[in-house]
Design a protein around this motif. Structure first.
Motif, PDB file in Angstrom:
ATOM      1  N   SER A  17       0.741  -1.131  -0.245  1.00  0.00           N
ATOM      2  CA  SER A  17      -0.021   0.006   0.016  1.00  0.00           C
ATOM      3  C   SER A  17       0.680   1.255  -0.051  1.00  0.00           C
ATOM      4  CB  SER A  17      -0.797  -0.014   1.116  1.00  0.00           C
ATOM      5  OG  SER A  17      -0.212   0.196   2.403  1.00  0.00           O
ATOM      6  N   HIS A  18       2.428   1.135  -0.063  1.00  0.00           N
ATOM      7  CA  HIS A  18       3.006   2.155  -0.107  1.00  0.00           C
ATOM      8  C   HIS A  18       4.032   2.195  -1.347  1.00  0.00           C
ATOM      9  CE1 HIS A  18       6.143   5.005   1.392  1.00  0.00           C
ATOM     10  NE2 HIS A  18       5.194   5.178   2.206  1.00  0.00           N
ATOM     11  N   SER A  19       4.696   3.107  -1.660  1.00  0.00           N
ATOM     12  CA  SER A  19       5.656   3.167  -2.645  1.00  0.00           C
ATOM     13  C   SER A  19       6.732   2.289  -2.353  1.00  0.00           C
ATOM     14  CB  SER A  19       6.224   4.681  -2.957  1.00  0.00           C
ATOM     15  OG  SER A  19       5.213   5.492  -3.479  1.00  0.00           O
ATOM     16  N   HIS A  20       7.370   1.575  -3.226  1.00  0.00           N
ATOM     17  CA  HIS A  20       8.173   0.396  -3.025  1.00  0.00           C
ATOM     18  C   HIS A  20       9.461   0.099  -3.984  1.00  0.00           C
ATOM     19  CE1 HIS A  20       4.406  -1.699  -4.157  1.00  0.00           C
ATOM     20  NE2 HIS A  20       5.435  -2.144  -5.179  1.00  0.00           N
ATOM     21  N   ASP A  90      12.212   3.943  -0.064  1.00  0.00           N
ATOM     22  CA  ASP A  90      10.723   4.097   0.023  1.00  0.00           C
ATOM     23  C   ASP A  90      10.435   3.430   1.386  1.00  0.00           C
ATOM     24  OD1 ASP A  90      10.031   5.437  -2.459  1.00  0.00           O
ATOM     25  OD2 ASP A  90      10.786   3.478  -3.248  1.00  0.00           O
ATOM     26  N   SER A 229       9.775  10.140   2.234  1.00  0.00           N
ATOM     27  CA  SER A 229       8.353   9.782   2.564  1.00  0.00           C
ATOM     28  C   SER A 229       8.243   8.404   2.724  1.00  0.00           C
ATOM     29  CB  SER A 229       7.507  10.329   1.561  1.00  0.00           C
ATOM     30  OG  SER A 229       7.723  11.671   1.499  1.00  0.00           O
ATOM     31  N   LEU A 231       7.752   4.353   4.419  1.00  0.00           N
ATOM     32  CA  LEU A 231       7.345   3.355   5.281  1.00  0.00           C
ATOM     33  C   LEU A 231       8.387   2.584   6.128  1.00  0.00           C
ATOM     34  CD1 LEU A 231       4.795   1.744   6.176  1.00  0.00           C
ATOM     35  CD2 LEU A 231       5.255   0.279   4.666  1.00  0.00           C
ATOM     36  N   SER A 288       4.605   5.636   8.950  1.00  0.00           N
ATOM     37  CA  SER A 288       4.847   6.236   7.620  1.00  0.00           C
ATOM     38  C   SER A 288       5.420   7.846   7.971  1.00  0.00           C
ATOM     39  CB  SER A 288       3.252   6.439   6.983  1.00  0.00           C
ATOM     40  OG  SER A 288       3.489   7.244   5.626  1.00  0.00           O
TER      41      SER A 288
END
Length: 290
Positions: A17-20, A90, A229, A231, A288
């Motif tokens: 669910s996050h940029s990775h 990320d 930004s 995680l 986050s």
């Protein structure tokens, strides 16, 4: 040799669910998390870091099938700010447990179930770092009591510390330490423990030998100073670490650095515990950064 990464599905769901595009596996070990992430996210690249060179070599070979998407670096995670391009990551994942490699090799001295020299250094090449045997030999009763009480949360810390210092010969092997603890603690106490009677003492020595409390403190400080930004995910295994992470995340949120993703820590599912009893004490927390 195999190590099942604890709460891997929960980690992957959070990452999804996050940029990775770039992920840092801050406690590489045998590469279980890195492999899971590389398989799940075909477009990502992963950098694994570990202070244990044996882990680095093993994981490089194991994950060579992923080509340039995986790289590894021998480094303490407290030195995060020294990594080139650290601001481009990320996701940061840290599993604070001991790897199966360290537990399985008797010469590493981490396991209370396998006899071997009482070493416990995560970087055995560091000749300036004292071994667990050195700590037992060179520390007085009060210092050992504090180590056992603070880092092992051991109720009988002074009793065991006194027994160590009364020993007429130096304690140099894991079996000798286990035997001393079994001989020291009353049998009714051992029966009520529900776990191996040496577990907390081995935990305390490992944390002290590897300066893990300070390493975690420095790591959290480095993370809080990132402009990413990103995680941040931690999996911890005892209350001392979990409290530090929990309080740090609360402070970060109060300081406007981002938001806590896990209002309460995630714990392993019943299905996972059936497969992997070693996961029973795991707690996962995520934050986050903005």
């Amino acid at each position: 040799m195999y190590h099942e990464p604890v709460m891997l599905n929960e980690v992957l769901t959070l990452i999804e669910s996050h940029s990775h595009s770039r992920i840092l596996d801050g406690t590489l070990g045998l590469g279980g998390y890195s492999e899971g992430m590389l398989k799940k996210f075909p477009s990502c690249s992963v950098l694994g870091i570990d202070r244990d060179n044996q882990a680095i070599e093993f994981s490089r070979e194991r994950l060579s099938k992923f080509g340039g998407r995986f790289s590894a670096l021998q480094k303490n995670f407290s030195s995060l700010s020294e990594i080139d391009g650290i601001k481009d990551f990320d996701v940061f994942v840290f599993d604070l447990g001991v790897s199966n490699m360290q537990l399985s090799f008797s010469e590493r001295g981490f396991s209370f179930n396998i006899d071997g020299p009482l070493d416990m250094r995560m970087n055995p090449d560091d000749e300036n770092s004292p071994t667990a045997a050195d700590v037992l030999r060179d520390s007085d009763v009060n210092t050992l009591t504090e180590i056992f009480r603070v880092y092992g949360e051991e109720r009988y810390a002074k009793l065991i510390a006194s027994a160590v210092k009364r020993s007429t010969t130096p304690i140099t092997t894991t079996a000798e330490l286990v035997s001393l603890i079994r001989d020291t603690l009353p049998q009714p106490v051992q029966r009520k423990m529900g776990t191996h009677p040496a577990r907390r003492i081995f935990q305390a020595l490992r944390i002290f030998v590897n300066n893990e409390a300070k390493e975690l403190e420095l790591l959290l400080k480095s993370l809080s100073e990132l402009d990413n930004s990103a995680l941040v995910i931690f999996v911890s295994y005892h209350s001392l670490e979990d409290r530090v992470i929990k309080h740090s995340f609360k402070q970060w949120q109060n300081d406007g650095k981002g938001k806590i993703i896990t209002r309460h820590p995630l714990i392993p599912s019943d299905e996972e515990l059936e497969r992997n009893y070693k996961a029973r004490s795991a707690k996962l927390r995520a934050f986050s950064l903005i």
